[in-house]
Design an enzyme around this catalytic site. Sequence first.
Site, PDB file in Angstrom:
ATOM      1  N   SER A 166       0.584  -1.161  -0.055  1.00  0.00           N
ATOM      2  CA  SER A 166      -0.148   0.214  -0.406  1.00  0.00           C
ATOM      3  C   SER A 166       1.061   1.384   0.451  1.00  0.00           C
ATOM      4  CB  SER A 166      -0.898  -0.146   1.243  1.00  0.00           C
ATOM      5  OG  SER A 166      -1.267   1.641   1.482  1.00  0.00           O
ATOM      6  N   GLY A 176      -4.782   5.532 -12.823  1.00  0.00           N
ATOM      7  CA  GLY A 176      -5.508   5.630 -11.986  1.00  0.00           C
ATOM      8  C   GLY A 176      -4.773   6.372 -11.167  1.00  0.00           C
ATOM      9  N   LYS A 205     -13.011  -3.933   2.186  1.00  0.00           N
ATOM     10  CA  LYS A 205     -14.101  -3.056   2.084  1.00  0.00           C
ATOM     11  C   LYS A 205     -15.688  -2.996   2.067  1.00  0.00           C
ATOM     12  CE  LYS A 205     -11.451  -0.571  -1.154  1.00  0.00           C
ATOM     13  NZ  LYS A 205     -11.383   0.635  -2.569  1.00  0.00           N
ATOM     14  N   ASN A 232     -14.354   2.888   2.012  1.00  0.00           N
ATOM     15  CA  ASN A 232     -12.811   3.123   2.267  1.00  0.00           C
ATOM     16  C   ASN A 232     -12.280   3.782   3.397  1.00  0.00           C
ATOM     17  OD1 ASN A 232     -12.837   5.578   0.855  1.00  0.00           O
ATOM     18  ND2 ASN A 232     -11.044   5.131  -0.836  1.00  0.00           N
TER      19      ASN A 232
HETATM   20  P1  NAP Z   1     -13.621  -7.153  -8.278  1.00  0.00           P
HETATM   21  O1  NAP Z   1     -14.925  -6.198  -7.377  1.00  0.00           O
HETATM   22  O2  NAP Z   1     -13.285  -7.898  -7.446  1.00  0.00           O
HETATM   23  O3  NAP Z   1     -14.277  -6.686 -10.196  1.00  0.00           O
HETATM   24  C1  NAP Z   1     -13.087  -6.903 -10.841  1.00  0.00           C
HETATM   25  C2  NAP Z   1     -14.578  -6.769 -12.033  1.00  0.00           C
HETATM   26  O4  NAP Z   1     -13.766  -6.892 -13.587  1.00  0.00           O
HETATM   27  C3  NAP Z   1     -15.519  -7.057 -11.901  1.00  0.00           C
HETATM   28  O5  NAP Z   1     -16.587  -6.304 -13.155  1.00  0.00           O
HETATM   29  C4  NAP Z   1     -14.653  -8.854 -13.021  1.00  0.00           C
HETATM   30  O6  NAP Z   1     -16.004  -9.213 -14.322  1.00  0.00           O
HETATM   31  C5  NAP Z   1     -14.094  -7.532 -13.848  1.00  0.00           C
HETATM   32  N1  NAP Z   1     -12.879  -8.960 -14.618  1.00  0.00           N
HETATM   33  C6  NAP Z   1     -11.776  -9.065 -14.262  1.00  0.00           C
HETATM   34  N2  NAP Z   1     -11.409 -10.107 -14.888  1.00  0.00           N
HETATM   35  C7  NAP Z   1     -11.678  -9.504 -15.842  1.00  0.00           C
HETATM   36  C8  NAP Z   1     -11.509 -10.162 -17.855  1.00  0.00           C
HETATM   37  N3  NAP Z   1     -11.081 -10.962 -17.693  1.00  0.00           N
HETATM   38  N4  NAP Z   1     -12.389 -10.265 -18.078  1.00  0.00           N
HETATM   39  C9  NAP Z   1     -13.494  -9.345 -18.017  1.00  0.00           C
HETATM   40  N5  NAP Z   1     -13.260  -8.660 -17.076  1.00  0.00           N
HETATM   41  C10 NAP Z   1     -12.894  -8.853 -16.491  1.00  0.00           C
HETATM   42  O7  NAP Z   1     -12.320  -5.064  -8.252  1.00  0.00           O
HETATM   43  P2  NAP Z   1     -12.220  -3.977  -8.139  1.00  0.00           P
HETATM   44  O8  NAP Z   1     -12.131  -3.889  -6.046  1.00  0.00           O
HETATM   45  O9  NAP Z   1     -13.431  -3.808  -8.177  1.00  0.00           O
HETATM   46  O10 NAP Z   1     -11.393  -3.283  -8.547  1.00  0.00           O
HETATM   47  C11 NAP Z   1     -10.608  -3.048  -9.871  1.00  0.00           C
HETATM   48  C12 NAP Z   1      -9.946  -2.035 -10.205  1.00  0.00           C
HETATM   49  O11 NAP Z   1      -9.537  -1.335  -9.452  1.00  0.00           O
HETATM   50  C13 NAP Z   1      -7.768  -2.759  -9.578  1.00  0.00           C
HETATM   51  O12 NAP Z   1      -7.316  -2.944 -10.613  1.00  0.00           O
HETATM   52  C14 NAP Z   1      -8.334  -1.747  -7.942  1.00  0.00           C
HETATM   53  O13 NAP Z   1      -6.657  -1.851  -8.215  1.00  0.00           O
HETATM   54  C15 NAP Z   1      -8.770  -0.517  -9.200  1.00  0.00           C
HETATM   55  N6  NAP Z   1      -8.957   0.879  -7.611  1.00  0.00           N
HETATM   56  C16 NAP Z   1      -7.931   1.302  -8.385  1.00  0.00           C
HETATM   57  C17 NAP Z   1      -8.434   2.671  -6.859  1.00  0.00           C
HETATM   58  C18 NAP Z   1      -7.261   3.790  -7.240  1.00  0.00           C
HETATM   59  O14 NAP Z   1      -7.507   4.893  -6.403  1.00  0.00           O
HETATM   60  N7  NAP Z   1      -6.261   4.222  -8.570  1.00  0.00           N
HETATM   61  C19 NAP Z   1      -9.288   2.192  -6.568  1.00  0.00           C
HETATM   62  C20 NAP Z   1      -9.985   1.105  -6.097  1.00  0.00           C
HETATM   63  C21 NAP Z   1      -9.983   0.340  -7.299  1.00  0.00           C
HETATM   64  P3  NAP Z   1     -17.188 -10.114 -13.472  1.00  0.00           P
HETATM   65  O15 NAP Z   1     -18.775  -9.201 -13.261  1.00  0.00           O
HETATM   66  O16 NAP Z   1     -17.914 -10.923 -14.488  1.00  0.00           O
HETATM   67  O17 NAP Z   1     -16.109 -11.171 -12.740  1.00  0.00           O
END
Ligand code: NAP
Length: 276
Positions: free
Chosen positions: A14, A242, A65, A86
Amino acid sequence: MDRYGVIGHPIRHSRSPDIHRHFALLTGQHLSYERIEGTLDGFESEVVRFFAAGGLGLNVTLPFKERAFALAALHSPRARVAHAANTLGVTPEGTLWADNTDGEGLVRDMTLNLGVTLEGSRVLILGAGGAARGIVQPLLEAGIVQLDIANRTLVRAQTLVRELESLPSAVSCRAFSWPDIPAQAYEVVINATSTAVAGDLPPLPAALFDQRTLAYDLGYGKGPTPFLKLAGQAGAGRTEDGLGMLVEQAAESFYLWRGIRPPSAEVLRALRAACH
Ligand code: NAP
């Protein structure tokens, strides 16, 4: 000293402690901010212990979360839409509150750091997981006119759109499965899937991107993510990762806890320089 921290599992990667310590230095706030390795079967008692020992605020990251949201007695509207928090804090009476600063962080990064005008924009979000849920409400309030959500598992996108339709917003929202993503250009395309690292993003219509398109990946790393490379090759006028959102969501948490807005652009510049 006022005590803050970030809890997750794993937590060693982190960047929040560096960001918050930098904020504290720049704003002259005396506080400590620590990394806390949460445990899968003890998260709730670890949070309760932290606040009982006088802790003032916690950031919460994967995979806790949703559990942080469930643990709190008070919830902000944006945390309610996200079903996830968060940021945790306590009221003067000792009641645990939960907020979600991810969406505000995204909107502030786009509008203040990147100078993008969201008013009147058509926005496509790829993904309907926790991160997508965290960003939708502040986006709806940013003056956009269309919000499309496409997800590999259609029902998750449909559920989210149904929930958004129950909010007081004039923005038109639609859900799509991946193969049915409309072949039309958007002003903003956001990758909120977890594919930034593995790079296994399914194919996207090139028509999504034109010179006016901002392609934004919530993920970040060294160099452009696979989504940003794809968007750039397909003609997106602008591609951004991001890292700015990471700093801005932290700044919003800092503001909620301390009532002071830290100079986030300066911290983002330092973090970006350290990443390269
Ligand atoms: P999550 O709840 O596990 O959701 C994952 C998402 O990705 C779901 O919509 C999933 O679809 C989709 N997915 C996963 N593998 C895939 C693939 N091969 N093809 C198409 N879709 C796929 O994860 P999350 O918490 O939303 O996090 C998502 C990203 O956002 C992470 O990389 C995280 O690091 C980033 N993030 C960044 C910040 C920042 O401050 N920059 C803040 C928060 C999160 P399904 O529903 O079909 O499984």
